[in-house]
Design an enzyme around this catalytic site. Structure first.
Site, mmCIF file in Angstrom:
data_model
loop_
_atom_site.group_PDB
_atom_site.id
_atom_site.type_symbol
_atom_site.label_atom_id
_atom_site.label_comp_id
_atom_site.label_asym_id
_atom_site.label_seq_id
_atom_site.Cartn_x
_atom_site.Cartn_y
_atom_site.Cartn_z
ATOM 1 N N HIS A 118 -40.861 33.668 -37.774
ATOM 2 C CA HIS A 118 -42.061 33.525 -36.946
ATOM 3 C C HIS A 118 -42.670 34.901 -36.691
ATOM 4 O O HIS A 118 -41.962 35.834 -36.319
ATOM 5 C CB HIS A 118 -41.732 32.828 -35.625
ATOM 6 C CG HIS A 118 -41.416 31.380 -35.784
ATOM 7 N ND1 HIS A 118 -40.194 30.835 -35.433
ATOM 8 C CD2 HIS A 118 -42.153 30.353 -36.273
ATOM 9 C CE1 HIS A 118 -40.198 29.534 -35.690
ATOM 10 N NE2 HIS A 118 -41.375 29.218 -36.207
ATOM 11 N N CYS A 142 -14.499 51.755 -7.755
ATOM 12 C CA CYS A 142 -14.201 52.952 -8.545
ATOM 13 C C CYS A 142 -15.096 53.078 -9.772
ATOM 14 O O CYS A 142 -15.122 54.129 -10.418
ATOM 15 C CB CYS A 142 -12.734 52.940 -8.978
ATOM 16 S SG CYS A 142 -12.308 51.577 -10.087
ATOM 17 N N CYS A 196 -7.527 53.830 -10.911
ATOM 18 C CA CYS A 196 -7.738 54.282 -9.535
ATOM 19 C C CYS A 196 -6.544 53.961 -8.640
ATOM 20 O O CYS A 196 -6.509 54.376 -7.476
ATOM 21 C CB CYS A 196 -9.004 53.648 -8.953
ATOM 22 S SG CYS A 196 -8.862 51.868 -8.610
ATOM 23 N N CYS A 212 -4.498 40.791 -9.203
ATOM 24 C CA CYS A 212 -4.375 39.687 -10.158
ATOM 25 C C CYS A 212 -5.645 39.644 -10.993
ATOM 26 O O CYS A 212 -6.745 39.529 -10.441
ATOM 27 C CB CYS A 212 -4.184 38.368 -9.408
ATOM 28 S SG CYS A 212 -4.317 36.896 -10.458
ATOM 29 N N CYS A 219 -7.880 36.089 -10.602
ATOM 30 C CA CYS A 219 -8.649 35.774 -9.388
ATOM 31 C C CYS A 219 -9.116 37.001 -8.630
ATOM 32 O O CYS A 219 -9.833 36.880 -7.633
ATOM 33 C CB CYS A 219 -7.837 34.877 -8.462
ATOM 34 S SG CYS A 219 -6.371 35.670 -7.746
ATOM 35 N N HIS A 275 0.118 38.305 -6.224
ATOM 36 C CA HIS A 275 0.659 37.120 -5.552
ATOM 37 C C HIS A 275 1.597 36.294 -6.415
ATOM 38 O O HIS A 275 2.012 35.212 -6.014
ATOM 39 C CB HIS A 275 -0.468 36.232 -5.049
ATOM 40 C CG HIS A 275 -1.407 35.782 -6.141
ATOM 41 N ND1 HIS A 275 -1.071 34.805 -7.056
ATOM 42 C CD2 HIS A 275 -2.669 36.159 -6.450
ATOM 43 C CE1 HIS A 275 -2.085 34.621 -7.873
ATOM 44 N NE2 HIS A 275 -3.075 35.426 -7.538
ATOM 45 N N CYS A 329 -9.139 7.433 15.898
ATOM 46 C CA CYS A 329 -10.441 7.797 16.439
ATOM 47 C C CYS A 329 -10.286 8.946 17.428
ATOM 48 O O CYS A 329 -9.183 9.429 17.674
ATOM 49 C CB CYS A 329 -11.096 6.593 17.109
ATOM 50 S SG CYS A 329 -10.292 6.099 18.646
ATOM 51 N N CYS A 380 -2.674 10.805 26.574
ATOM 52 C CA CYS A 380 -1.514 11.653 26.838
ATOM 53 C C CYS A 380 -0.321 10.776 27.231
ATOM 54 O O CYS A 380 -0.475 9.631 27.638
ATOM 55 C CB CYS A 380 -1.854 12.637 27.949
ATOM 56 S SG CYS A 380 -0.475 13.723 28.419
#
Length: 532
Positions: free
Chosen positions: A148, A226, A244, A249, A252, A257, A302, A307
């Site tokens: 084109h 950094c 640095c 992880c 994530c 962890h 509900c 008590c």
């Protein structure tokens, strides 16, 4: 509630099972070699640090692989890689499985022969632009790979709009229904003539797409940033260390962890975001009776609660009421909030005690880890300096810091095994694991977890000893114990990871729970990727 359902009691956890018995079998064997190899549950991914000056080199590495395999021009290879999110293996897989034509068509790569009926070498030839419908000399028009051709002014205005709209990474031809990607070199040349700054912006977007769109490359989450990115070669479920010093992880971008999966860790952080699940649960799941002021827990139903003293009250506003009510109102009560969440779910008392149990143990190890990192490490260094200043036959004291590193690594692993256990042996997989299976697996897991904890505390105890002041024979004995315990702890960490990965997670149908592989030498430090 009895604590035995969750393993050893708190008193036993902190005070028992760690007695130093000189006749323990662990100490009767010769020490293992001092960590010559990396024992892990799987292949550890290699990773690179990509700095601003090496970003182009990193991109060119992947481009060259595609160029060499498919015999393409560089801009066509870049179009393929941007479409497939810079996943070279994916490009090769599609090429093998579906063929070259499908590979190119899906990515918008057009290799059609150019229309040479109006060659630019003939200045007298005029071409009608089908966008503005004006006639232009051939040299004032540009033809793309899809064949084109339009005038340079129309192309330029089109590219400027696309770049300013943030759609600059893959700009398609402006011909109707054409999905071919325009040659970035021609885009750059046309835009540069009109706005050099915008051309630089386009180049920057093309370059940064290598990070923004690439699942194997991510920015380091350091604060302040950094400026580095990290590229992994194999497994995106891994834990890495940037140049640095930031450890995280890769999947994530959270703190380390493992052996807790990213999904579980996210749930855990939300559950314990204020580091006090007791306070959170008490504030959300309990209210004080307006009559006797005792704590009332709501575990369903509900929003009218009663008590044990007999006083009914509205759960949402805490005001005393009568007993006559429906799902939408309480007779004689008009707080205006009753209908807001009358079926809101609540955690049970049992879940509260489970959370408290697992959180307490998790927090105990994390607190110990922080103390060891800030205080114990310096103490070890001081002991090593004292030993090095003495005239001893033993000259190598690296075993002390190696033992400390092993303590830190295993301490974090066992700490994060508690969030994993909270979710795995809770309701998260209730539909996939029968009660009997869960009990068997929990016994297996807790046995390995307890063995690891026992040896972690023993290792910590020997590292705390004032061995810098010991006579050489006792120093050699302490050295052997630290080296042996480090090896035993490493073996137990490996077994715990294998138990979680192979025995607990693999049988699940949910593929969303994957853990980073255990690395005996700790988090992998990303090596530098040097610019060309």
């Amino acid at each position: 509630m009895s604590d035995s359902m969750y393993g050893s009691s708190d008193e036993e956890y902190y005070n028992g099972a760690y007695d130093d018995d000189e006749s323990d079998n662990e100490y009767d064997r010769d020490p293992e070699p001092e960590y010559d190899s990396d024992v892990s549950c799987g292949k550890a991914p290699s990773c690179r640090v990509i700095r601003k000056e090496s970003l182009l080199a990193a991109q060119k590495e992947d481009l060259q692989r595609v160029v060499d395999l498919l015999s393409l021009k560089e801009h066509h290879a870049r179009t393929l890689l941007i479409h497939y999110q810079w996943d070279v293996d994916k490009v090769f897989a599609v090429f093998v499985e579906r063929g070259k034509e499908k590979l190119y068509a899906e990515a918008g790569v057009s290799l059609e022969e150019k229309d040479d009926q109006h060659p630019a070498s003939e200045p007298s030839t005029e071409i009608t632009c089908e966008i503005c419908f004006e006639d232009f000399p051939a040299e004032e028009t540009t033809i793309m790979d899809c064949n084109h051709r339009f005038c340079n002014d129309c192309w330029t205005e089109y590219f400027i709009v696309k770049i300013n709209d943030g759609k600059s990474r893959r700009i398609t031809c402006m011909a109707q229904k054409c999905k071919a990607i325009c040659d970035e070199g021609k885009i750059r040349d046309l835009v540069t003539a009109k706005d050099p700054n915008l051309a630089e912006k386009f180049d920057r977007f093309i370059l940064e797409s290598y990070i923004e769109d690439n699942k194997r490359v991510k920015w380091c989450p350091s604060v302040p940033h950094c400026g580095n990115a990290i590229r992994v070669e194999d497994d995106e479920y891994c834990e890495v260390e940037c140049a640095c010093g930031k450890q995280f992880c890769f999947n994530c971008l959270c703190e380390l962890h493992s052996p807790c999966s990213c999904v579980m860790w996210d749930l855990w952080l939300k559950k314990c975001d204020d580091e006090a699940p007791t306070v959170t649960w008490m504030s959300e799941k309990t209210k004080h009776c307006p009559k006797c002021h005792k704590i009332v827990e709501k575990d369903g139903g509900c929003n009218l609660v009663q008590c044990i003293c007999g006083q009914p009250f509205c759960w949402l506003c805490g005001e005393a009421t009568g007993l006559e009510h429906s799902w939408s109102s309480i007779q004689g009560h008009t707080c205006g909030r009753y209908k807001e969440s009358h079926l809101k779910s609540a955690d049970t008392v049992e879940d509260y005690w489970r959370l408290t149990h697992y959180y307490r143990r998790y927090k105990a190890h994390i607190d110990s880890l922080k103390i060891e990192a800030s205080e114990s490490k310096q103490k070890i260094l001081n002991k090593v300096r004292i030993l090095e200043s003495k005239e001893l036959q033993l000259k190598d004291f690296s075993w002390a810091m190696t033992g400390f590193d092993r303590l830190s690594l295993s301490r974090r692993a066992v700490a994060c095994s508690y969030p994993f256990a909270y979710y795995y042996f809770g309701d998260l997989f209730a539909n996939e694991i029968t009660k009997e299976e869960r009990e068997i697996k929990q016994n297996l897991f807790e046995d390995q977890q307890q063995q690891l904890e026992t040896n972690i505390e023993r290792l910590s105890m020997f590292l705390e000893e004032p061995f810098a002041n010991y006579p050489e024979d006792k120093l050699m004995e302490t050295r052997m114990k630290i080296i042996t315990l480090s090896t035993v702890t490493d073996d137990l960490c490996t077994k715990l990871y294998e138990c979680i990965d192979n025995d607990l997670l693999v049988p699940l149908q949910q593929a969303t729970h994957t853990i980073a592989r255990y690395r005996s030498k700790g988090v992998e430090k990303a090596s530098e990727l040097l610019p060309n």
